[in-house]
Scaffold this motif. Structure first.
Motif, PDB file in Angstrom:
ATOM      1  N   ASP A 353       0.862  -1.177   0.000  1.00  0.00           N
ATOM      2  CA  ASP A 353       0.000   0.000   0.000  1.00  0.00           C
ATOM      3  C   ASP A 353       0.896   1.224   0.000  1.00  0.00           C
ATOM      4  OD1 ASP A 353      -2.960  -0.827   0.443  1.00  0.00           O
ATOM      5  OD2 ASP A 353      -1.840  -2.056   1.886  1.00  0.00           O
ATOM      6  N   GLN A 354       0.607   2.164  -0.899  1.00  0.00           N
ATOM      7  CA  GLN A 354       1.398   3.385  -0.993  1.00  0.00           C
ATOM      8  C   GLN A 354       0.469   4.593  -0.938  1.00  0.00           C
ATOM      9  OE1 GLN A 354       5.118   3.923  -3.479  1.00  0.00           O
ATOM     10  NE2 GLN A 354       3.697   5.061  -4.753  1.00  0.00           N
ATOM     11  N   TYR A 355       0.806   5.530  -0.058  1.00  0.00           N
ATOM     12  CA  TYR A 355       0.036   6.764   0.098  1.00  0.00           C
ATOM     13  C   TYR A 355       0.924   7.938  -0.301  1.00  0.00           C
ATOM     14  CZ  TYR A 355      -2.930   3.709   2.925  1.00  0.00           C
ATOM     15  OH  TYR A 355      -3.740   2.691   3.358  1.00  0.00           O
ATOM     16  N   THR A 356       0.379   8.807  -1.162  1.00  0.00           N
ATOM     17  CA  THR A 356       1.146   9.958  -1.652  1.00  0.00           C
ATOM     18  C   THR A 356       0.305  11.215  -1.542  1.00  0.00           C
ATOM     19  OG1 THR A 356       2.292   8.530  -3.252  1.00  0.00           O
ATOM     20  CG2 THR A 356       2.461  10.913  -3.577  1.00  0.00           C
ATOM     21  N   ALA A 357       0.909  12.271  -1.008  1.00  0.00           N
ATOM     22  CA  ALA A 357       0.283  13.593  -0.941  1.00  0.00           C
ATOM     23  C   ALA A 357       1.195  14.585  -1.660  1.00  0.00           C
ATOM     24  CB  ALA A 357       0.068  14.023   0.506  1.00  0.00           C
ATOM     25  N   ARG A 358       0.625  15.388  -2.555  1.00  0.00           N
ATOM     26  CA  ARG A 358       1.418  16.337  -3.344  1.00  0.00           C
ATOM     27  C   ARG A 358       0.650  17.647  -3.455  1.00  0.00           C
ATOM     28  NH1 ARG A 358       5.462  15.927  -7.601  1.00  0.00           N
ATOM     29  NH2 ARG A 358       5.206  17.515  -9.204  1.00  0.00           N
ATOM     30  N   LEU A 359       1.341  18.755  -3.229  1.00  0.00           N
ATOM     31  CA  LEU A 359       0.755  20.077  -3.363  1.00  0.00           C
ATOM     32  C   LEU A 359       1.678  20.944  -4.192  1.00  0.00           C
ATOM     33  CD1 LEU A 359      -1.373  22.247  -2.628  1.00  0.00           C
ATOM     34  CD2 LEU A 359       0.032  22.767  -0.602  1.00  0.00           C
ATOM     35  N   THR A 360       1.163  21.478  -5.288  1.00  0.00           N
ATOM     36  CA  THR A 360       1.935  22.399  -6.115  1.00  0.00           C
ATOM     37  C   THR A 360       1.178  23.713  -6.246  1.00  0.00           C
ATOM     38  OG1 THR A 360       0.945  21.537  -8.166  1.00  0.00           O
ATOM     39  CG2 THR A 360       3.034  20.564  -7.435  1.00  0.00           C
ATOM     40  N   GLY A 361       1.953  24.779  -6.369  1.00  0.00           N
ATOM     41  CA  GLY A 361       1.385  26.103  -6.592  1.00  0.00           C
ATOM     42  C   GLY A 361       2.098  26.777  -7.739  1.00  0.00           C
ATOM     43  N   GLN A 362       1.341  27.167  -8.744  1.00  0.00           N
ATOM     44  CA  GLN A 362       1.947  27.803  -9.917  1.00  0.00           C
ATOM     45  C   GLN A 362       1.657  29.296  -9.866  1.00  0.00           C
ATOM     46  OE1 GLN A 362       0.616  27.178 -14.160  1.00  0.00           O
ATOM     47  NE2 GLN A 362       2.425  25.876 -14.098  1.00  0.00           N
ATOM     48  N   HIS A 363       2.712  30.082  -9.957  1.00  0.00           N
ATOM     49  CA  HIS A 363       2.578  31.527  -9.765  1.00  0.00           C
ATOM     50  C   HIS A 363       3.073  32.277 -10.999  1.00  0.00           C
ATOM     51  CE1 HIS A 363       6.938  32.109  -9.245  1.00  0.00           C
ATOM     52  NE2 HIS A 363       6.924  30.933  -8.641  1.00  0.00           N
ATOM     53  N   GLY A 364       2.687  33.531 -11.088  1.00  0.00           N
ATOM     54  CA  GLY A 364       3.155  34.416 -12.134  1.00  0.00           C
ATOM     55  C   GLY A 364       4.437  35.118 -11.725  1.00  0.00           C
ATOM     56  N   PRO A 365       4.719  36.305 -12.306  1.00  0.00           N
ATOM     57  CA  PRO A 365       5.978  37.006 -12.017  1.00  0.00           C
ATOM     58  C   PRO A 365       6.152  37.313 -10.534  1.00  0.00           C
ATOM     59  CG  PRO A 365       4.892  37.955 -13.936  1.00  0.00           C
ATOM     60  CD  PRO A 365       3.925  36.984 -13.345  1.00  0.00           C
ATOM     61  N   VAL A 366       7.290  36.909 -10.007  1.00  0.00           N
ATOM     62  CA  VAL A 366       7.665  37.196  -8.622  1.00  0.00           C
ATOM     63  C   VAL A 366       9.156  37.466  -8.595  1.00  0.00           C
ATOM     64  CG1 VAL A 366       7.860  36.322  -6.270  1.00  0.00           C
ATOM     65  CG2 VAL A 366       5.845  35.749  -7.637  1.00  0.00           C
ATOM     66  N   GLY A 367       9.549  38.666  -8.136  1.00  0.00           N
ATOM     67  CA  GLY A 367      10.963  38.981  -8.045  1.00  0.00           C
ATOM     68  C   GLY A 367      11.664  38.877  -9.382  1.00  0.00           C
ATOM     69  N   PHE A 368      12.712  38.027  -9.423  1.00  0.00           N
ATOM     70  CA  PHE A 368      13.537  37.904 -10.613  1.00  0.00           C
ATOM     71  C   PHE A 368      12.920  36.991 -11.662  1.00  0.00           C
ATOM     72  CE2 PHE A 368      17.389  38.434 -12.869  1.00  0.00           C
ATOM     73  CZ  PHE A 368      17.743  37.211 -13.422  1.00  0.00           C
ATOM     74  N   THR A 369      11.910  36.198 -11.303  1.00  0.00           N
ATOM     75  CA  THR A 369      11.371  35.196 -12.226  1.00  0.00           C
ATOM     76  C   THR A 369      10.107  35.684 -12.914  1.00  0.00           C
ATOM     77  OG1 THR A 369       9.882  34.056 -10.695  1.00  0.00           O
ATOM     78  CG2 THR A 369      12.211  33.465 -10.607  1.00  0.00           C
ATOM     79  N   ASP A 370       9.849  35.129 -14.084  1.00  0.00           N
ATOM     80  CA  ASP A 370       8.605  35.406 -14.790  1.00  0.00           C
ATOM     81  C   ASP A 370       7.468  34.523 -14.280  1.00  0.00           C
ATOM     82  OD1 ASP A 370       9.860  37.254 -16.380  1.00  0.00           O
ATOM     83  OD2 ASP A 370      10.296  35.814 -17.983  1.00  0.00           O
ATOM     84  N   GLY A 371       7.804  33.516 -13.498  1.00  0.00           N
ATOM     85  CA  GLY A 371       6.800  32.604 -12.965  1.00  0.00           C
ATOM     86  C   GLY A 371       7.379  31.223 -12.809  1.00  0.00           C
ATOM     87  N   GLY A 372       6.614  30.353 -12.165  1.00  0.00           N
ATOM     88  CA  GLY A 372       7.100  28.994 -11.977  1.00  0.00           C
ATOM     89  C   GLY A 372       6.187  28.186 -11.083  1.00  0.00           C
ATOM     90  N   THR A 373       6.729  27.078 -10.570  1.00  0.00           N
ATOM     91  CA  THR A 373       5.972  26.136  -9.750  1.00  0.00           C
ATOM     92  C   THR A 373       6.747  25.817  -8.486  1.00  0.00           C
ATOM     93  OG1 THR A 373       4.898  25.126 -11.676  1.00  0.00           O
ATOM     94  CG2 THR A 373       4.963  23.823  -9.660  1.00  0.00           C
ATOM     95  N   LEU A 374       6.064  25.870  -7.353  1.00  0.00           N
ATOM     96  CA  LEU A 374       6.609  25.431  -6.073  1.00  0.00           C
ATOM     97  C   LEU A 374       5.822  24.211  -5.621  1.00  0.00           C
ATOM     98  CD1 LEU A 374       6.799  28.897  -4.267  1.00  0.00           C
ATOM     99  CD2 LEU A 374       8.625  27.742  -5.535  1.00  0.00           C
TER     100      LEU A 374
END
Length: 717
Positions: A353-374
């Motif tokens: 039995d395998q249990y997996t929890a995943r949370l991602t947040g995709q954002h627009g321009p922040v600081g030096f970046t044009d956007g990305g995923t955490l």
């Protein structure tokens, strides 16, 4: 889907042909400009491995997409077969029931298998252990080449394969498809139906398919039993013609329900089950009878359950995607010589039995970046081994990870970079193993803390021409099987022995790709280099146990290098020509020995004709011709089944061969109803050959001619 799209090719490269849209997020101004400058007829599709949306020429990642329509028209019966037409992708096969993807020479635990972005496990340490997902139930499959550990963690050294289920048709009461297919080679019947619908707020999707297959047929050739009179026939196969004990039966399905809230959020619950029973033909004398007595088989039973809860919600400019998944996987295998018709004999029984929890947040321009995923992810696996033979033991495996993947554009240059931290823990447990070996009884917990990263860039010379490069760090922790295996493994006809002192594998992957995409020409040329430290491999000890060779797991440093070429040219509105070539070299850096399970160098040439629609029975006609040439290849030391190079029959090394495949289809309309008819003929000339990645190669020939007839009835919509 319109009937016109049915006749078009649906095997496409995300780097070349599609506007790539990552999950969520909004394109930056620079990306919107680049997208507008590209071909407006290109489709938009969600893909993995990219931090933000972008045009076909603005992604550093090498992404390929194969959709359901293509897999069904080709009559694909397993995942490996469905993906094999892609350049740099191959399949480890065992009859028609098993097809394991190979990406740039890596397979098994070095390719991360994903279900809707969540890591899944099919006990893929075995060379014959198939992925537990049915192609009919998928919307599409996405293949990410190169080290992908930043997003997916352990096992993504060579790449990732993301299996996307059928999407909910929120605004249609019902739309779906019924399918029936007959494959002549093994008398296989496939029958399935899938549908989805909704009222705008509530939605559903479901599918079910049954695959019932007999024994595969190979060309009738001289066999070793009784021994042929001339020594030049020493490598004659043990078996040819109809191969007994190559039959299988599957019933697979899924069911999903969804809800849309008033703020645009989507919430879904999906359950899927894969249930398989199959026989494998054993090499003589792996069973209970003397070699000349005829074929023997071993029965195996696979049952996989998955339950996923997923959300998609934008809050304060960030698109959050929480996911929870439970997977239960049980693999049972009989002792050698006992087929599935005899029932389960309690020889090998491994379940987790395998249990997996995943949370991602995709954002627009922040600081030096044009956007990305955490993102953050946690998984916990609990395995038990109940059978009379330990093989893979019981134990626990857990992993915690946090990661970030960002991008920044500088004019015509787009940079994408990521960083990830993993804490991985694994322990074999005697209390969860029915007959534990000494190494399991004395097992200690292993913990690994690993940091991986990637840096990719793509420079657009023109709207059509670009140069992409990637450098990525990957890792793979050893599994319970490699650490503690102790027993006879019918899957490789050997006794396997684990090594509890194994270190994790780490890799540095680099690739460089030149790409061209226009209305009439799509082309790509890629060079790659993947250096793997502490590469885990089965070493032939030179000893035997119970008449079988003993393979013990060991480590060394390894290096893989390769070239992938692909081109597709529209000669005119009705003729398209294509070509793809691949060569990969892999060797141990300590002694130069070749690595196991590398594909033979290969070349594929294709032509597709789409004549004018003449209506009636000749509505949306197409025809295709494909030539596939594979070079000769010698088996590597320690390769599964390499022992057959020294046997009095068969061979683990293979000669070169060329296969001819053809296809055709029409979509006549009966009143308001369209029916798709597809014909796919594999190995048209009934060529006698052994595929290098066919695990039966040591003692049997590869399949002969196979005529697959498919009828599909779309409904609703």
């Amino acid at each position: 889907m319109s009937s016109a799209s049915h006749s078009a090719s649906h095997v496409v490269s995300g780097a070349l042909f599609l506007t790539l849209t990552a999950v969520g997020g909004e394109a930056t101004a620079a990306q919107q400009t680049a997208t507008a400058a590209s071909d407006e007829s290109l489709s938009t599709i969600t893909v993995t491995g990219t931090p933000l949306p972008g045009s076909p020429l603005s992604q550093a990642a090498e992404v390929d997409v194969v959709d359901s329509d293509s897999m069904e028209a080709e009559g694909a019966t397993n995942l490996g077969e469905a993906l094999a037409p892609l350049a740099g992708v191959d399949s480890i096969s065992t009859g028609n029931s098993v097809g394991k993807p190979v990406i740039r020479g890596l397979s098994g635990d070095r390719i991360r298998m994903l279900s809707d972005g969540m890591g899944v496990d099919s006990q893929q340490y075995g060379v014959r252990h198939m992925p537990t997902t049915d192609t009919f139930l998928l919307d599409r499959v996405e293949v990410v080449r190169g080290a992908s550990s930043v997003l997916y963690g352990s096992s993504a050294l060579g790449g990732a394969v993301n299996l996307l289920p059928r999407e909910i048709a929120w605004d249609s009461p019902v739309e779906g498809e019924a399918l029936t297919r007959y494959s002549s080679n093994n008398g296989q019947w496939d029958t399935g139906v899938k549908a989805s619908g909704g009222d705008g707020r509530f939605g559903y999707a479901f599918g079910i398919i049954r695959r019932d297959a007999g024994n595969i047929e190979t060309p009738d050739e001289t066999t070793y039993f009784p021994p042929p009179p001339a020594p030049q026939h020493r490598d004659a196969p043990a078996y040819s013609g109809e191969l007994d004990y190559t039959d299988f039966n599957q019933v697979n399905g899924d069911l999903a329900f969804g809800y849309r809230d008033d703020e645009g959020g989507e919430w879904t619950a999906r359950y899927a089950r894969f249930n398989d029973q199959h026989n494998f033909l054993l090499p003589p004398p792996a069973g209970q009878l003397p070699p000349p007595a005829g074929e023997e088989g071993v029965g195996q039973y696979i049952d996989n359950h998955q339950l996923e809860l997923a959300g998609d919600k934008r809050v304060d400019g960030i698109r959050w995607q929480p996911k929870l998944m439970w997977q239960n996987n049980r693999r049972r295998s009989n002792a050698a010589g006992r087929p599935r018709s005899a029932g389960f004999d309690d020889a090998i029984d491994v379940e987790f039995d395998q249990y997996t929890a995943r949370l991602t947040g995709q954002h627009g321009p922040v600081g030096f970046t044009d956007g990305g995923t955490l993102g953050v992810e946690y998984s916990d696996k609990d395995q038990v081994s109940r059978g009379g033979t330990q093989l893979s033991p019981g134990g626990t495996v857990s992993n915690f990870a946090t990661f970030a993947f960002e991008e920044r554009r500088f004019g015509d240059l787009l940079l994408q970079t990521g960083l990830r931290y993993d804490h991985h823990r694994i322990e074999g447990e005697a209390s969860k193993t029915a007959n534990p070996s000494t190494s399991v009884s004395n097992a200690e917990s292993h913990s690994y803390d690993v940091v991986t990263g990637s840096l990719g860039g793509i420079y657009s010379f023109t709207d059509n021409l670009s140069l992409a490069g990637n450098v990525g760090r990957g890792f793979r922790a050893p599994g319970l099987f490699e650490l503690y295996v102790a027993g006879q493994h019918g899957g490789v006809a050997a006794f396997q022995q684990g090594n509890p002192d194994l270190d994790p594998e780490t890799s540095l992957n680099t690739d460089l790709s030149l790409r061209w995409a226009s209305d009439t020409l799509r082309a790509s040329a890629t060079l790659y280099r993947n250096a793997i430290d502490d590469y885990i491999y089965p070493r032939d000890t030179g000893t035997s146990r119970g008449g079988l060779p003993v393979f013990a797991y060991d480590q060394t440093d390894a290096l893989l290098t390769g070239v992938e070429l692909s081109v597709e040219k529209d000669i005119n509105r009705w003729l398209t020509l294509s070509a793809a070539a691949e060569t990969v070299d892999g060797e141990r850096r300590d002694n130069g020995d070749e690595l196991p399970l590398l594909p033979a160098d290969n070349l594929r040439l294709g032509a597709r004709v789409t004549p004018d629609d003449r209506g009636g029975w000749l509505r949306d006609p197409y025809a295709s011709l494909t030539l596939r040439h594979y070079a000769s290849k010698d088996a590597a030391p320690g390769e599964p089944f390499s022992q057959f190079d020294g046997a009095p029959f068969g061979s683990a090394s293979t000669d070169g061969y060329t296969l001819v495949d053809i296809g055709a289809g029409i979509s006549p309309r009966f009143g308001n109803q369209v029916v798709h008819f597809d014909l796919a003929v594999h190995n048209l000339l009934d060529e006698t050959y052994r595929g290098f990645l066919d695990t039966y190669k040591g003692y049997a020939l590869s399949p002969g001619r196979d005529i697959r007839l498919t009828a599909r009835l779309p409904f609703g919509g």
